[in-house]
Design an enzyme around this catalytic site. Structure first.
Site, PDB file in Angstrom:
ATOM      1  N   CYS A 152      35.915 -11.554 -59.900  1.00 32.71           N
ATOM      2  CA  CYS A 152      36.075 -10.198 -60.433  1.00 32.71           C
ATOM      3  C   CYS A 152      35.879  -9.225 -59.285  1.00 32.71           C
ATOM      4  O   CYS A 152      35.482  -9.615 -58.188  1.00 32.71           O
ATOM      5  CB  CYS A 152      35.073  -9.916 -61.546  1.00 32.71           C
ATOM      6  N   CYS A 159      34.224  -6.007 -59.922  1.00 30.29           N
ATOM      7  CA  CYS A 159      33.279  -4.926 -60.250  1.00 30.29           C
ATOM      8  C   CYS A 159      32.040  -4.814 -59.354  1.00 30.29           C
ATOM      9  O   CYS A 159      31.569  -3.716 -59.108  1.00 30.29           O
ATOM     10  CB  CYS A 159      32.878  -4.986 -61.717  1.00 30.29           C
ATOM     11  N   CYS A 180      36.376  -3.431 -63.033  1.00 29.39           N
ATOM     12  CA  CYS A 180      36.825  -4.797 -62.738  1.00 29.39           C
ATOM     13  C   CYS A 180      38.232  -4.829 -62.152  1.00 29.39           C
ATOM     14  O   CYS A 180      38.747  -5.900 -61.817  1.00 29.39           O
ATOM     15  CB  CYS A 180      36.759  -5.658 -63.993  1.00 29.39           C
ATOM     16  N   LYS A 231      36.449 -12.210 -73.822  1.00 33.78           N
ATOM     17  CA  LYS A 231      35.292 -11.513 -73.282  1.00 33.78           C
ATOM     18  C   LYS A 231      35.203 -10.146 -73.946  1.00 33.78           C
ATOM     19  O   LYS A 231      36.103  -9.316 -73.826  1.00 33.78           O
ATOM     20  CB  LYS A 231      35.409 -11.360 -71.767  1.00 33.78           C
ATOM     21  N   ARG A 286      24.169  -6.142 -65.363  1.00 34.16           N
ATOM     22  CA  ARG A 286      24.668  -5.004 -64.563  1.00 34.16           C
ATOM     23  C   ARG A 286      23.539  -4.392 -63.751  1.00 34.16           C
ATOM     24  O   ARG A 286      23.745  -3.884 -62.653  1.00 34.16           O
ATOM     25  CB  ARG A 286      25.322  -3.967 -65.476  1.00 34.16           C
ATOM     26  N   ARG A 300      34.183  -0.280 -70.184  1.00 37.33           N
ATOM     27  CA  ARG A 300      35.147  -1.356 -69.975  1.00 37.33           C
ATOM     28  C   ARG A 300      36.026  -1.635 -71.205  1.00 37.33           C
ATOM     29  O   ARG A 300      36.639  -2.677 -71.317  1.00 37.33           O
ATOM     30  CB  ARG A 300      34.414  -2.640 -69.584  1.00 37.33           C
ATOM     31  N   LYS A 303      32.596 -15.090 -74.513  1.00 41.42           N
ATOM     32  CA  LYS A 303      31.458 -14.377 -73.938  1.00 41.42           C
ATOM     33  C   LYS A 303      31.252 -13.038 -74.625  1.00 41.42           C
ATOM     34  O   LYS A 303      32.223 -12.305 -74.771  1.00 41.42           O
ATOM     35  CB  LYS A 303      31.729 -14.157 -72.446  1.00 41.42           C
ATOM     36  N   SER A 349      23.088 -12.388 -70.117  1.00 40.91           N
ATOM     37  CA  SER A 349      21.805 -11.840 -69.703  1.00 40.91           C
ATOM     38  C   SER A 349      21.005 -11.203 -70.844  1.00 40.91           C
ATOM     39  O   SER A 349      19.810 -11.443 -70.979  1.00 40.91           O
ATOM     40  CB  SER A 349      22.026 -10.814 -68.599  1.00 40.91           C
TER      41      SER A 349
HETATM   42  C1  PBG Z   1      31.574  -8.990 -64.432  1.00 42.02           C
HETATM   43  C2  PBG Z   1      30.681  -9.888 -65.224  1.00 42.02           C
HETATM   44  C3  PBG Z   1      29.752  -9.512 -66.201  1.00 42.02           C
HETATM   45  C4  PBG Z   1      29.065 -10.674 -66.555  1.00 42.02           C
HETATM   46  C5  PBG Z   1      29.619 -11.721 -65.832  1.00 42.02           C
HETATM   47  N1  PBG Z   1      30.626 -11.214 -65.025  1.00 42.02           N
HETATM   48  C6  PBG Z   1      29.387  -8.201 -66.751  1.00 42.02           C
HETATM   49  C7  PBG Z   1      30.391  -7.217 -67.156  1.00 42.02           C
HETATM   50  O1  PBG Z   1      31.524  -7.532 -67.533  1.00 42.02           O
HETATM   51  O2  PBG Z   1      30.018  -6.040 -67.086  1.00 42.02           O
HETATM   52  C8  PBG Z   1      27.922 -10.757 -67.518  1.00 42.02           C
HETATM   53  C9  PBG Z   1      26.995 -11.889 -67.319  1.00 42.02           C
HETATM   54  C10 PBG Z   1      25.682 -11.784 -67.968  1.00 42.02           C
HETATM   55  O3  PBG Z   1      25.407 -10.804 -68.713  1.00 42.02           O
HETATM   56  O4  PBG Z   1      24.861 -12.684 -67.753  1.00 42.02           O
HETATM   57  N2  PBG Z   1      32.918  -9.056 -64.714  1.00 42.02           N
HETATM   58 ZN    ZN Z   2      34.027  -7.391 -63.567  1.00 41.96          ZN
END
Ligand code: PBG
Ligand code: ZN
Length: 324
Positions: free
Chosen positions: A123, A125, A133, A198, A208, A220, A251, A277
Protein backbone atom coordinates in the site's frame (compact mmCIF):
# COMPACT_ATOMS: atom_id res chain seq x y z
CA UNK A 1 -34.82 -39.78 19.19
CA UNK A 2 -35.01 -37.28 21.97
CA UNK A 3 -34.57 -36.97 25.71
CA UNK A 4 -34.18 -39.11 27.82
CA UNK A 5 -32.48 -41.44 25.24
CA UNK A 6 -30.54 -38.57 23.75
CA UNK A 7 -28.33 -36.70 26.17
CA UNK A 8 -26.05 -34.04 24.76
CA UNK A 9 -24.05 -33.93 27.98
CA UNK A 10 -22.71 -37.48 27.34
CA UNK A 11 -20.13 -36.02 24.98
CA UNK A 12 -19.14 -33.28 27.39
CA UNK A 13 -18.42 -35.36 30.47
CA UNK A 14 -14.60 -35.22 30.47
CA UNK A 15 -11.80 -33.15 28.95
CA UNK A 16 -10.78 -36.20 26.88
CA UNK A 17 -14.21 -36.74 25.36
CA UNK A 18 -14.63 -33.02 24.72
CA UNK A 19 -11.32 -33.05 22.89
CA UNK A 20 -12.34 -35.76 20.40
CA UNK A 21 -15.55 -34.05 19.39
CA UNK A 22 -14.03 -30.58 18.98
CA UNK A 23 -15.10 -29.30 15.54
CA UNK A 24 -12.82 -26.31 15.19
CA UNK A 25 -9.15 -26.05 16.03
CA UNK A 26 -6.76 -23.16 15.69
CA UNK A 27 -3.35 -24.41 14.54
CA UNK A 28 -0.06 -22.57 14.81
CA UNK A 29 0.26 -22.55 11.04
CA UNK A 30 -3.09 -20.76 10.64
CA UNK A 31 -1.72 -17.66 12.35
CA UNK A 32 0.22 -14.78 10.82
CA UNK A 33 2.02 -12.28 13.06
CA UNK A 34 2.24 -8.64 11.90
CA UNK A 35 5.68 -7.02 12.45
CA UNK A 36 6.13 -3.24 12.54
CA UNK A 37 9.53 -2.03 11.34
CA UNK A 38 10.44 1.59 11.92
CA UNK A 39 13.13 3.37 9.92
CA UNK A 40 16.13 4.69 11.89
CA UNK A 41 15.08 3.03 15.12
CA UNK A 42 18.18 1.92 17.03
CA UNK A 43 18.73 -1.73 17.87
CA UNK A 44 17.65 -2.63 21.38
CA UNK A 45 15.23 0.29 21.50
CA UNK A 46 11.90 -1.19 20.47
CA UNK A 47 9.09 1.33 20.93
CA UNK A 48 5.89 0.50 22.70
CA UNK A 49 2.66 1.53 20.99
CA UNK A 50 0.35 3.34 23.43
CA UNK A 51 -2.85 2.10 21.77
CA UNK A 52 -1.63 -1.50 21.36
CA UNK A 53 -0.45 -3.15 24.60
CA UNK A 54 2.41 -5.63 24.06
CA UNK A 55 2.92 -4.78 20.35
CA UNK A 56 6.10 -2.84 19.45
CA UNK A 57 7.82 -0.99 16.67
CA UNK A 58 11.18 -2.59 15.93
CA UNK A 59 14.41 -1.80 14.14
CA UNK A 60 15.10 -4.17 11.24
CA UNK A 61 17.46 -6.34 13.29
CA UNK A 62 15.15 -6.47 16.29
CA UNK A 63 12.12 -7.21 14.10
CA UNK A 64 13.93 -10.15 12.54
CA UNK A 65 14.94 -11.33 16.02
CA UNK A 66 11.31 -11.10 17.13
CA UNK A 67 10.35 -13.26 14.11
CA UNK A 68 13.10 -15.75 14.95
CA UNK A 69 11.96 -16.10 18.55
CA UNK A 70 8.42 -16.76 17.41
CA UNK A 71 9.67 -19.23 14.81
CA UNK A 72 11.21 -21.21 17.66
CA UNK A 73 7.75 -21.34 19.21
CA UNK A 74 6.32 -22.75 15.99
CA UNK A 75 5.34 -19.65 14.03
CA UNK A 76 5.01 -20.20 10.27
CA UNK A 77 4.33 -16.76 8.77
CA UNK A 78 4.75 -13.04 9.31
CA UNK A 79 3.40 -9.94 7.56
CA UNK A 80 5.74 -6.95 7.45
CA UNK A 81 4.64 -3.30 7.79
CA UNK A 82 7.07 -0.41 7.32
CA UNK A 83 7.12 2.93 9.12
CA UNK A 84 9.29 5.41 7.18
CA UNK A 85 10.62 8.61 8.75
CA UNK A 86 8.50 11.67 7.97
CA UNK A 87 11.05 13.28 5.67
CA UNK A 88 10.91 10.20 3.42
CA UNK A 89 7.19 10.62 2.78
CA UNK A 90 6.13 12.33 -0.46
CA UNK A 91 3.13 12.78 -2.76
CA UNK A 92 3.90 9.60 -4.68
CA UNK A 93 4.92 7.39 -1.75
CA UNK A 94 8.26 6.78 -3.42
CA UNK A 95 9.95 5.21 -0.39
CA UNK A 96 7.39 2.37 -0.70
CA UNK A 97 9.13 1.11 -3.85
CA UNK A 98 12.71 2.01 -2.94
CA UNK A 99 15.00 -1.03 -3.40
CA UNK A 100 16.57 -0.21 -0.06
CA UNK A 101 13.39 0.73 1.75
CA UNK A 102 12.74 -0.63 5.23
CA UNK A 103 10.32 -3.35 4.14
CA UNK A 104 12.61 -4.49 1.33
CA UNK A 105 15.58 -4.72 3.73
CA UNK A 106 13.50 -6.53 6.32
CA UNK A 107 12.23 -9.07 3.79
CA UNK A 108 15.82 -9.80 2.68
CA UNK A 109 17.00 -10.32 6.23
CA UNK A 110 14.01 -12.46 7.22
CA UNK A 111 14.59 -14.69 4.21
CA UNK A 112 18.31 -14.95 4.97
CA UNK A 113 18.00 -15.65 8.66
CA UNK A 114 14.75 -17.55 9.13
CA UNK A 115 12.57 -20.12 7.41
CA UNK A 116 9.46 -18.05 7.96
CA UNK A 117 6.97 -17.52 5.16
CA UNK A 118 7.22 -13.78 4.51
CA UNK A 119 4.17 -11.75 3.50
CA UNK A 120 4.25 -8.00 2.85
CA UNK A 121 1.51 -5.40 2.97
CA UNK A 122 1.42 -3.50 -0.34
CA UNK A 123 0.00 0.00 0.00
CA UNK A 124 1.08 3.62 -0.17
CA UNK A 125 -0.53 5.19 2.90
CA UNK A 126 2.43 4.91 5.29
CA UNK A 127 4.66 6.44 2.59
CA UNK A 128 2.54 9.28 1.18
CA UNK A 129 2.68 12.77 2.69
CA UNK A 130 -1.16 12.91 2.59
CA UNK A 131 -1.64 9.45 4.14
CA UNK A 132 -4.00 8.13 1.46
CA UNK A 133 -3.64 4.67 -0.07
CA UNK A 134 -3.45 6.08 -3.60
CA UNK A 135 -2.13 8.97 -5.66
CA UNK A 136 -4.04 12.16 -4.97
CA UNK A 137 -5.21 15.02 -7.17
CA UNK A 138 -6.76 17.74 -5.03
CA UNK A 139 -9.24 15.88 -2.86
CA UNK A 140 -9.58 12.98 -5.28
CA UNK A 141 -7.86 9.62 -4.87
CA UNK A 142 -6.92 8.57 -8.41
CA UNK A 143 -7.61 4.94 -9.21
CA UNK A 144 -5.87 4.04 -12.47
CA UNK A 145 -2.89 6.30 -11.81
CA UNK A 146 -2.28 4.47 -8.51
CA UNK A 147 -2.07 1.01 -10.11
CA UNK A 148 1.40 1.41 -11.57
CA UNK A 149 2.81 2.50 -8.22
CA UNK A 150 1.28 -0.48 -6.43
CA UNK A 151 2.79 -2.69 -9.05
CA UNK A 152 6.20 -1.11 -8.42
CA UNK A 153 5.86 -1.77 -4.69
CA UNK A 154 4.94 -5.42 -5.31
CA UNK A 155 7.89 -5.90 -7.69
CA UNK A 156 10.36 -4.31 -5.25
CA UNK A 157 9.16 -6.61 -2.44
CA UNK A 158 9.49 -9.57 -4.80
CA UNK A 159 13.04 -8.58 -5.70
CA UNK A 160 13.77 -8.70 -1.98
CA UNK A 161 12.44 -12.26 -1.84
CA UNK A 162 8.91 -11.99 -0.46
CA UNK A 163 6.70 -15.10 -0.70
CA UNK A 164 3.26 -13.48 -0.76
CA UNK A 165 2.25 -9.87 -1.34
CA UNK A 166 -0.93 -8.53 0.23
CA UNK A 167 -2.38 -5.41 -1.42
CA UNK A 168 -4.49 -3.45 1.08
CA UNK A 169 -5.28 -0.29 -0.92
CA UNK A 170 -8.74 -1.17 -2.37
CA UNK A 171 -8.19 0.46 -5.78
CA UNK A 172 -10.18 -1.19 -8.59
CA UNK A 173 -8.14 -3.41 -10.88
CA UNK A 174 -5.11 -3.61 -8.62
CA UNK A 175 -4.87 -7.38 -8.57
CA UNK A 176 -4.74 -7.49 -12.36
CA UNK A 177 -2.18 -4.69 -12.51
CA UNK A 178 0.00 -6.29 -9.83
CA UNK A 179 -0.26 -9.80 -11.33
CA UNK A 180 0.77 -8.40 -14.73
CA UNK A 181 3.61 -6.44 -13.19
CA UNK A 182 4.91 -9.44 -11.26
CA UNK A 183 4.64 -11.83 -14.21
CA UNK A 184 6.39 -9.43 -16.59
CA UNK A 185 9.21 -9.04 -14.08
CA UNK A 186 9.63 -12.82 -13.77
CA UNK A 187 7.87 -13.22 -10.40
CA UNK A 188 5.13 -15.59 -11.47
CA UNK A 189 5.72 -17.61 -8.28
CA UNK A 190 4.97 -14.75 -5.91
CA UNK A 191 1.41 -15.24 -4.64
CA UNK A 192 -1.20 -12.54 -4.07
CA UNK A 193 -3.29 -12.44 -0.92
CA UNK A 194 -5.86 -9.77 -1.70
CA UNK A 195 -7.53 -7.65 0.96
CA UNK A 196 -10.70 -8.26 -1.08
CA UNK A 197 -13.38 -7.15 1.32
CA UNK A 198 -11.73 -4.39 3.27
CA UNK A 199 -14.20 -2.21 5.12
CA UNK A 200 -13.82 1.44 6.10
CA UNK A 201 -13.55 0.56 9.77
CA UNK A 202 -12.86 2.43 12.99
CA UNK A 203 -11.15 -0.72 14.23
CA UNK A 204 -7.99 0.35 12.34
CA UNK A 205 -7.51 3.25 14.69
CA UNK A 206 -4.64 1.82 16.82
CA UNK A 207 -2.81 0.68 13.67
CA UNK A 208 -2.87 4.17 12.19
CA UNK A 209 -1.49 5.40 15.46
CA UNK A 210 1.20 2.69 15.39
CA UNK A 211 2.38 3.49 11.87
CA UNK A 212 1.35 7.17 11.51
CA UNK A 213 -0.80 6.55 8.44
CA UNK A 214 -4.00 8.46 9.18
CA UNK A 215 -5.13 10.44 6.10
CA UNK A 216 -4.37 14.16 6.40
CA UNK A 217 -7.74 15.07 4.80
CA UNK A 218 -11.05 13.28 4.30
CA UNK A 219 -11.35 9.57 4.99
CA UNK A 220 -11.00 6.27 3.14
CA UNK A 221 -14.69 5.82 2.30
CA UNK A 222 -14.27 6.37 -1.45
CA UNK A 223 -12.16 3.22 -1.68
CA UNK A 224 -12.79 1.04 1.38
CA UNK A 225 -16.18 -0.67 1.71
CA UNK A 226 -19.25 0.48 3.62
CA UNK A 227 -19.76 -1.74 6.71
CA UNK A 228 -23.43 -2.12 5.71
CA UNK A 229 -22.68 -4.11 2.59
CA UNK A 230 -22.47 -7.88 2.30
CA UNK A 231 -23.40 -8.63 -1.35
CA UNK A 232 -20.75 -6.16 -2.42
CA UNK A 233 -18.10 -8.26 -0.66
CA UNK A 234 -18.94 -11.13 -2.99
CA UNK A 235 -18.54 -8.86 -6.03
CA UNK A 236 -15.18 -7.63 -4.74
CA UNK A 237 -14.03 -11.21 -4.15
CA UNK A 238 -15.26 -12.34 -7.57
CA UNK A 239 -13.31 -9.59 -9.30
CA UNK A 240 -10.15 -10.39 -7.35
CA UNK A 241 -10.49 -14.06 -8.25
CA UNK A 242 -10.89 -13.17 -11.94
CA UNK A 243 -7.93 -10.80 -11.78
CA UNK A 244 -5.66 -13.50 -10.36
CA UNK A 245 -5.78 -13.44 -6.56
CA UNK A 246 -4.56 -16.63 -4.87
CA UNK A 247 -6.01 -15.96 -1.42
CA UNK A 248 -8.98 -13.75 -0.48
CA UNK A 249 -9.08 -11.71 2.70
CA UNK A 250 -11.83 -10.18 4.81
CA UNK A 251 -10.89 -7.28 7.05
CA UNK A 252 -11.65 -6.64 9.91
CA UNK A 253 -12.65 -10.08 11.25
CA UNK A 254 -14.94 -9.87 14.27
CA UNK A 255 -17.60 -7.44 13.14
CA UNK A 256 -17.52 -9.26 9.77
CA UNK A 257 -17.78 -12.96 10.66
CA UNK A 258 -20.79 -13.23 8.33
CA UNK A 259 -18.65 -11.99 5.44
CA UNK A 260 -15.96 -14.59 6.19
CA UNK A 261 -18.62 -17.31 6.14
CA UNK A 262 -20.09 -16.02 2.92
CA UNK A 263 -16.72 -15.92 1.13
CA UNK A 264 -15.87 -19.40 2.43
CA UNK A 265 -19.21 -20.72 1.11
CA UNK A 266 -18.96 -18.97 -2.25
CA UNK A 267 -15.32 -19.44 -3.27
CA UNK A 268 -12.86 -22.27 -3.53
CA UNK A 269 -9.86 -20.14 -2.65
CA UNK A 270 -8.20 -20.09 0.76
CA UNK A 271 -9.88 -17.43 2.91
CA UNK A 272 -7.80 -15.23 5.17
CA UNK A 273 -9.02 -12.63 7.60
CA UNK A 274 -7.35 -9.81 9.49
CA UNK A 275 -8.13 -9.67 13.20
CA UNK A 276 -7.14 -6.00 13.25
CA UNK A 277 -5.53 -3.67 15.75
CA UNK A 278 -8.77 -2.35 17.29
CA UNK A 279 -10.05 -5.87 17.86
CA UNK A 280 -6.76 -6.69 19.56
CA UNK A 281 -6.59 -3.58 21.74
CA UNK A 282 -10.21 -3.84 22.79
CA UNK A 283 -9.69 -7.33 24.24
CA UNK A 284 -6.30 -6.45 25.71
CA UNK A 285 -7.85 -3.46 27.47
CA UNK A 286 -10.69 -5.60 28.81
CA UNK A 287 -8.21 -8.15 30.14
CA UNK A 288 -5.96 -5.49 31.67
CA UNK A 289 -8.93 -3.97 33.47
CA UNK A 290 -10.05 -7.33 34.77
CA UNK A 291 -13.36 -7.24 32.89
CA UNK A 292 -12.28 -10.36 30.98
CA UNK A 293 -9.76 -13.16 31.37
CA UNK A 294 -7.06 -14.28 28.88
CA UNK A 295 -9.38 -17.09 27.73
CA UNK A 296 -11.32 -14.51 25.72
CA UNK A 297 -8.41 -14.48 23.24
CA UNK A 298 -8.62 -18.15 22.22
CA UNK A 299 -12.41 -17.97 22.16
CA UNK A 300 -12.14 -15.06 19.75
CA UNK A 301 -9.66 -16.81 17.46
CA UNK A 302 -11.84 -19.95 17.46
CA UNK A 303 -14.88 -17.89 16.47
CA UNK A 304 -12.96 -16.56 13.47
CA UNK A 305 -11.83 -20.04 12.45
CA UNK A 306 -15.36 -21.42 12.95
CA UNK A 307 -16.76 -18.72 10.66
CA UNK A 308 -14.61 -20.23 7.91
CA UNK A 309 -11.25 -18.49 7.90
CA UNK A 310 -8.34 -20.70 6.86
CA UNK A 311 -5.75 -18.11 7.83
CA UNK A 312 -5.82 -15.43 10.52
CA UNK A 313 -3.60 -12.38 10.55
CA UNK A 314 -3.62 -11.46 14.20
CA UNK A 315 -1.72 -9.36 16.69
CA UNK A 316 -2.59 -12.10 19.21
CA UNK A 317 -0.38 -14.62 17.39
CA UNK A 318 2.64 -13.94 19.60
CA UNK A 319 0.45 -14.28 22.71
CA UNK A 320 -1.09 -17.65 21.88
CA UNK A 321 1.65 -19.69 20.12
CA UNK A 322 2.68 -21.23 23.45
CA UNK A 323 -0.86 -22.45 24.05
CA UNK A 324 -1.33 -24.26 20.73
C1 PBG B 1 -3.18 0.25 5.25
C2 PBG B 1 -3.54 -0.80 6.24
C3 PBG B 1 -4.37 -0.66 7.36
C4 PBG B 1 -4.29 -1.87 8.06
C5 PBG B 1 -3.46 -2.71 7.34
N1 PBG B 1 -3.02 -2.04 6.21
C6 PBG B 1 -5.13 0.48 7.88
C7 PBG B 1 -5.95 1.33 7.01
O1 PBG B 1 -6.46 0.91 5.97
O2 PBG B 1 -6.10 2.49 7.41
C8 PBG B 1 -4.95 -2.17 9.37
C9 PBG B 1 -4.30 -3.20 10.20
C10 PBG B 1 -4.68 -3.25 11.62
O3 PBG B 1 -5.57 -2.47 12.07
O4 PBG B 1 -4.09 -4.06 12.34
N2 PBG B 1 -3.70 0.10 3.98
ZN1 ZN C 1 -3.24 1.98 2.73
Amino acid sequence: MSFPRTRMRRLRKSPEIRKIIQETKVNKEDLIQPIFIKERLKNGQKESIPTMPNEYRYSIDDGVLFGKELEEKGLNSVIVFGIPIKSNKDELGSSAYDKNGIVQKTIRKLKEETNLLVISDVCLCQYTSHGHCGIVDGNKILNDETLKYLSKVAISHSEAGVDIIAPSDMMDGRILAIRDGLDNAGFEDVAIMSYSAKYASSFYHPFRDAVSSAPSFGNRKTYQMDPSNACEAIREAELDLLEGADILMVKPALAYLDIIKSLKDNFNLPIATYNVSGEYSMLKAGIEKGYLTEDAIMETLISIKRAGADLILSHFTKDVLDKL
